[in-house]
Scaffold this motif. Structure first.
Motif, PDB file in Angstrom:
ATOM      1  N   LYS A 246       0.832  -1.207   0.000  1.00 33.57           N
ATOM      2  CA  LYS A 246       0.000   0.000   0.000  1.00 33.57           C
ATOM      3  C   LYS A 246       0.866   1.256   0.000  1.00 33.57           C
ATOM      4  CE  LYS A 246      -4.513  -0.868   1.905  1.00 33.57           C
ATOM      5  NZ  LYS A 246      -5.313  -1.020   3.084  1.00 33.57           N
ATOM      6  N   LEU A 247       1.910   1.233   0.844  1.00 34.33           N
ATOM      7  CA  LEU A 247       2.803   2.401   0.931  1.00 34.33           C
ATOM      8  C   LEU A 247       3.511   2.647  -0.393  1.00 34.33           C
ATOM      9  CD1 LEU A 247       4.387   1.898   4.465  1.00 34.33           C
ATOM     10  CD2 LEU A 247       2.962   3.811   3.718  1.00 34.33           C
ATOM     11  N   LEU A 248       4.015   1.542  -0.988  1.00 38.40           N
ATOM     12  CA  LEU A 248       4.758   1.687  -2.245  1.00 38.40           C
ATOM     13  C   LEU A 248       3.849   2.142  -3.386  1.00 38.40           C
ATOM     14  CD1 LEU A 248       7.175  -1.385  -2.076  1.00 38.40           C
ATOM     15  CD2 LEU A 248       7.718   1.017  -1.677  1.00 38.40           C
ATOM     16  N   LEU A 249       2.590   1.719  -3.327  1.00 41.08           N
ATOM     17  CA  LEU A 249       1.652   2.094  -4.395  1.00 41.08           C
ATOM     18  C   LEU A 249       1.390   3.599  -4.434  1.00 41.08           C
ATOM     19  CD1 LEU A 249      -1.063  -0.714  -4.473  1.00 41.08           C
ATOM     20  CD2 LEU A 249       0.450  -0.023  -6.341  1.00 41.08           C
ATOM     21  N   ASN A 250       1.633   4.247  -3.278  1.00 39.61           N
ATOM     22  CA  ASN A 250       1.472   5.704  -3.261  1.00 39.61           C
ATOM     23  C   ASN A 250       2.524   6.393  -4.127  1.00 39.61           C
ATOM     24  OD1 ASN A 250      -0.669   5.601  -1.522  1.00 39.61           O
ATOM     25  ND2 ASN A 250       0.626   5.731   0.325  1.00 39.61           N
ATOM     26  N   GLU A 251       3.658   5.685  -4.339  1.00 37.41           N
ATOM     27  CA  GLU A 251       4.785   6.304  -5.033  1.00 37.41           C
ATOM     28  C   GLU A 251       5.095   5.684  -6.395  1.00 37.41           C
ATOM     29  OE1 GLU A 251       6.143   8.826  -3.389  1.00 37.41           O
ATOM     30  OE2 GLU A 251       5.057   8.408  -1.512  1.00 37.41           O
ATOM     31  N   LEU A 252       4.670   4.395  -6.579  1.00 37.25           N
ATOM     32  CA  LEU A 252       5.160   3.640  -7.746  1.00 37.25           C
ATOM     33  C   LEU A 252       4.032   2.987  -8.522  1.00 37.25           C
ATOM     34  CD1 LEU A 252       8.016   1.727  -5.869  1.00 37.25           C
ATOM     35  CD2 LEU A 252       8.355   3.567  -7.514  1.00 37.25           C
ATOM     36  N   PRO A 253       4.279   2.646  -9.798  1.00 29.55           N
ATOM     37  CA  PRO A 253       3.277   1.875 -10.532  1.00 29.55           C
ATOM     38  C   PRO A 253       3.117   0.480  -9.914  1.00 29.55           C
ATOM     39  CG  PRO A 253       5.181   2.395 -11.923  1.00 29.55           C
ATOM     40  CD  PRO A 253       5.456   2.979 -10.585  1.00 29.55           C
ATOM     41  N   ALA A 254       1.945  -0.154 -10.199  1.00 27.59           N
ATOM     42  CA  ALA A 254       1.597  -1.431  -9.562  1.00 27.59           C
ATOM     43  C   ALA A 254       2.672  -2.502  -9.745  1.00 27.59           C
ATOM     44  CB  ALA A 254       0.263  -1.928 -10.115  1.00 27.59           C
ATOM     45  N   CYS A 265       9.427  -8.590   1.336  1.00 27.14           N
ATOM     46  CA  CYS A 265       8.715  -9.477   2.279  1.00 27.14           C
ATOM     47  C   CYS A 265       8.844 -10.952   1.938  1.00 27.14           C
ATOM     48  CB  CYS A 265       7.227  -9.117   2.325  1.00 27.14           C
ATOM     49  SG  CYS A 265       6.950  -7.407   2.763  1.00 27.14           S
ATOM     50  N   GLY A 266       9.525 -11.269   0.874  1.00 27.55           N
ATOM     51  CA  GLY A 266       9.629 -12.666   0.463  1.00 27.55           C
ATOM     52  C   GLY A 266       8.295 -13.197  -0.025  1.00 27.55           C
ATOM     53  N   ALA A 267       7.429 -12.302  -0.519  1.00 24.92           N
ATOM     54  CA  ALA A 267       6.099 -12.731  -0.978  1.00 24.92           C
ATOM     55  C   ALA A 267       6.147 -13.042  -2.483  1.00 24.92           C
ATOM     56  CB  ALA A 267       5.090 -11.624  -0.708  1.00 24.92           C
ATOM     57  N   ASP A 268       5.051 -13.613  -2.948  1.00 27.31           N
ATOM     58  CA  ASP A 268       4.977 -13.978  -4.357  1.00 27.31           C
ATOM     59  C   ASP A 268       4.659 -12.726  -5.201  1.00 27.31           C
ATOM     60  OD1 ASP A 268       4.704 -16.141  -6.442  1.00 27.31           O
ATOM     61  OD2 ASP A 268       2.747 -15.143  -6.627  1.00 27.31           O
ATOM     62  N   LYS A 269       5.500 -12.473  -6.245  1.00 18.51           N
ATOM     63  CA  LYS A 269       5.378 -11.237  -7.029  1.00 18.51           C
ATOM     64  C   LYS A 269       4.021 -11.135  -7.726  1.00 18.51           C
ATOM     65  CE  LYS A 269       7.901  -9.739 -10.933  1.00 18.51           C
ATOM     66  NZ  LYS A 269       9.185  -9.806 -11.626  1.00 18.51           N
ATOM     67  N   LYS A 270       3.610 -12.260  -8.366  1.00 22.20           N
ATOM     68  CA  LYS A 270       2.335 -12.233  -9.102  1.00 22.20           C
ATOM     69  C   LYS A 270       1.171 -11.976  -8.161  1.00 22.20           C
ATOM     70  CE  LYS A 270       3.398 -15.144 -13.027  1.00 22.20           C
ATOM     71  NZ  LYS A 270       3.392 -16.515 -13.479  1.00 22.20           N
ATOM     72  N   ALA A 271       1.202 -12.640  -7.001  1.00 21.59           N
ATOM     73  CA  ALA A 271       0.112 -12.454  -6.022  1.00 21.59           C
ATOM     74  C   ALA A 271       0.071 -11.000  -5.566  1.00 21.59           C
ATOM     75  CB  ALA A 271       0.313 -13.388  -4.834  1.00 21.59           C
ATOM     76  N   MET A 272       1.257 -10.415  -5.359  1.00 22.18           N
ATOM     77  CA  MET A 272       1.320  -9.021  -4.907  1.00 22.18           C
ATOM     78  C   MET A 272       0.767  -8.084  -5.993  1.00 22.18           C
ATOM     79  SD  MET A 272       2.354  -8.683  -1.822  1.00 22.18           S
ATOM     80  CE  MET A 272       1.404 -10.130  -1.454  1.00 22.18           C
ATOM     81  N   TYR A 273       1.039  -8.447  -7.263  1.00 20.83           N
ATOM     82  CA  TYR A 273       0.545  -7.612  -8.369  1.00 20.83           C
ATOM     83  C   TYR A 273      -0.983  -7.643  -8.385  1.00 20.83           C
ATOM     84  CZ  TYR A 273      -0.034  -5.666 -13.043  1.00 20.83           C
ATOM     85  OH  TYR A 273      -0.417  -4.874 -14.096  1.00 20.83           O
ATOM     86  N   GLN A 274      -1.555  -8.836  -8.185  1.00 22.21           N
ATOM     87  CA  GLN A 274      -3.021  -8.950  -8.162  1.00 22.21           C
ATOM     88  C   GLN A 274      -3.594  -8.110  -7.016  1.00 22.21           C
ATOM     89  OE1 GLN A 274      -4.901 -10.267 -10.488  1.00 22.21           O
ATOM     90  NE2 GLN A 274      -2.980 -10.819 -11.535  1.00 22.21           N
ATOM     91  N   VAL A 275      -2.930  -8.195  -5.843  1.00 21.98           N
ATOM     92  CA  VAL A 275      -3.404  -7.406  -4.691  1.00 21.98           C
ATOM     93  C   VAL A 275      -3.301  -5.917  -5.011  1.00 21.98           C
ATOM     94  CG1 VAL A 275      -3.054  -6.923  -2.222  1.00 21.98           C
ATOM     95  CG2 VAL A 275      -2.698  -9.241  -3.082  1.00 21.98           C
ATOM     96  N   ALA A 276      -2.207  -5.533  -5.687  1.00 20.53           N
ATOM     97  CA  ALA A 276      -2.011  -4.119  -6.054  1.00 20.53           C
ATOM     98  C   ALA A 276      -3.154  -3.629  -6.939  1.00 20.53           C
ATOM     99  CB  ALA A 276      -0.670  -3.959  -6.769  1.00 20.53           C
ATOM    100  N   LEU A 277      -3.540  -4.491  -7.927  1.00 23.22           N
ATOM    101  CA  LEU A 277      -4.649  -4.102  -8.829  1.00 23.22           C
ATOM    102  C   LEU A 277      -5.947  -3.952  -8.051  1.00 23.22           C
ATOM    103  CD1 LEU A 277      -3.932  -6.290 -12.014  1.00 23.22           C
ATOM    104  CD2 LEU A 277      -3.295  -3.911 -11.561  1.00 23.22           C
ATOM    105  N   GLN A 278      -6.123  -4.871  -7.068  1.00 21.23           N
ATOM    106  CA  GLN A 278      -7.340  -4.773  -6.241  1.00 21.23           C
ATOM    107  C   GLN A 278      -7.358  -3.447  -5.486  1.00 21.23           C
ATOM    108  OE1 GLN A 278      -7.694  -8.075  -3.547  1.00 21.23           O
ATOM    109  NE2 GLN A 278      -7.744  -9.544  -5.226  1.00 21.23           N
ATOM    110  N   PHE A 279      -6.179  -3.086  -4.909  1.00 21.44           N
ATOM    111  CA  PHE A 279      -6.088  -1.833  -4.163  1.00 21.44           C
ATOM    112  C   PHE A 279      -6.437  -0.649  -5.055  1.00 21.44           C
ATOM    113  CE2 PHE A 279      -2.750  -3.532  -0.929  1.00 21.44           C
ATOM    114  CZ  PHE A 279      -3.781  -4.001  -0.124  1.00 21.44           C
ATOM    115  N   GLN A 280      -6.041  -0.785  -6.326  1.00 19.77           N
ATOM    116  CA  GLN A 280      -6.279   0.329  -7.265  1.00 19.77           C
ATOM    117  C   GLN A 280      -7.681   0.269  -7.850  1.00 19.77           C
ATOM    118  OE1 GLN A 280      -2.896  -0.245  -9.881  1.00 19.77           O
ATOM    119  NE2 GLN A 280      -1.725   1.350  -8.813  1.00 19.77           N
ATOM    120  N   GLY A 281      -8.453  -0.718  -7.415  1.00 23.50           N
ATOM    121  CA  GLY A 281      -9.846  -0.868  -7.870  1.00 23.50           C
ATOM    122  C   GLY A 281      -9.951  -1.321  -9.303  1.00 23.50           C
ATOM    123  N   LYS A 282      -8.935  -2.057  -9.766  1.00 17.29           N
ATOM    124  CA  LYS A 282      -8.950  -2.503 -11.177  1.00 17.29           C
ATOM    125  C   LYS A 282      -9.454  -3.940 -11.270  1.00 17.29           C
ATOM    126  CE  LYS A 282      -5.423   0.717 -12.646  1.00 17.29           C
ATOM    127  NZ  LYS A 282      -4.043   0.928 -12.925  1.00 17.29           N
TER     128      LYS A 282
END
Ligand code: SAM
Length: 282
Positions: A246-254, A265-282
């Motif tokens: 959420k913090l990074l999305l304020n500054e950077l593209p998804a 965080c050692g998280a899965d990149k694709k999963a994080m991208y999907q979450v990012a799109l959700q945050f952006q309401g896409k």
């Protein structure tokens, strides 16, 4: 003896070194029973003589001793009270007694304890390691391969671990622990508790290994090893990853925010991208 009454089987703890740790109720019970079942009658006679307890003793082992178990159960059923003691500490804790107690319970015989010394609990209580939850591993296998397999099974446990170990194997075992649990795990060695040469060593496993190998006195006597549990993996990884995202999305593209979050965080990149799109309401 009341013939309608079934006898009581009392599991009596005895000292693990210092005879003054014998509790009064243990002495009273051993003085009042008809028979004392012992791990080793010759060994126990010394303790019994010390407390002026003059009662018949019978040797008892869990394995290969069905006749003795049956004899004891019949005597209990006929109304005799019997006590079980081991060479030291609490019977059944890495000592004989399990089969007798299990079968006595199956046959409706009352089994009651006289609590007292137990090396595992005594060591744990002074180890300075967490005591709210612990695993007692008893004796580890004597052969290196099997011991390493068992240690690998204990490796992820987050509870404090408690083991008994023979003095001639202590160095090998701690060396295996360094290899499997890592040099930095905290450990605690409790030796000769309540006896003249009572010694405690606290430190990382690698420090313990060093002290035991440099000072051969540490390879003598009776030993309990207490080992810190594995560090808890944070169950909140996803939550904290989402916070970072959420913090990074304020500054950077998804895509950039997702890939950085995955790295941090050692998280899965694709999963994080999907979450990012959700945050952006896409
Ligand atoms: N039933 C006993 C108890 O309640 O602690 C344990 C019996 S087990 C056969 C014996 C092992 O217990 C020893 O090899 C050692 O690991 C541990 N132990 C017994 N007495 C001890 C002592 N005084 N100090 C440290 N360890 C002891």
């Amino acid at each position: 003896m009341d013939s309608n009454r079934t006898g009581v089987l009392t599991i009596v703890a005895t000292p693990i070194g210092n005879l003054n740790d014998m509790v009064p109720r243990a002495i009273q019970t051993l003085q009042s029973v008809s028979l004392i079942a012992c791990e080793d009658t010759r060994h126990s006679k010394k303790l019994l003589n010390h407390f002026n307890i003059d009662k018949p003793c019978i040797a008892y082992h869990d394995h290969g001793d069905r006749q003795t178990i049956e004899k004891l159960l019949v005597r209990l059923e006929s109304g005799e009270d019997i006590a079980l003691i081991s060479d030291a500490g609490t019977p059944l804790i890495s000592d004989p007694g399990y089969r007798l107690v299990a079968q006595a319970r199956n046959r409706g015989i009352t089994v009651t304890p006289i609590p007292g010394a137990c090396a595992a609990i005594a060591a744990l209580s002074v180890s300075g390691l967490p005591t709210d939850s612990f695993l007692f591993g008893g004796f580890l296998p004597a052969k290196t391969g099997q011991r390493k397999t068992t240690l690998n099974e204990f490796k992820p446990a987050t509870q404090t671990l408690v083991f008994y170990e023979a003095p001639h194997r202590i160095l090998e075992t701690v060396t295996d622990m360094v290899e499997i649990f890592g040099q930095q795990r905290q450990g605690f060695l409790a030796r000769e508790i309540s006896k003249t040469f009572e010694t405690f060593i606290q430190g990382t496993l690698s420090e313990l290994q060093q002290q035991i190998s440099l000072d051969t006195n540490q390879q003598r006597g009776e030993i309990v090893l207490v080992i810190a549990g594995a560090e808890e993996k944070t169950a909140t990884t996803t939550v904290s990853a989402e916070k970072v995202l959420k913090l990074l999305l304020n500054e950077l593209p998804a895509s950039k925010a997702a890939s950085l979050t995955a790295k941090i965080c050692g998280a899965d990149k694709k999963a994080m991208y999907q979450v990012a799109l959700q945050f952006q309401g896409k």
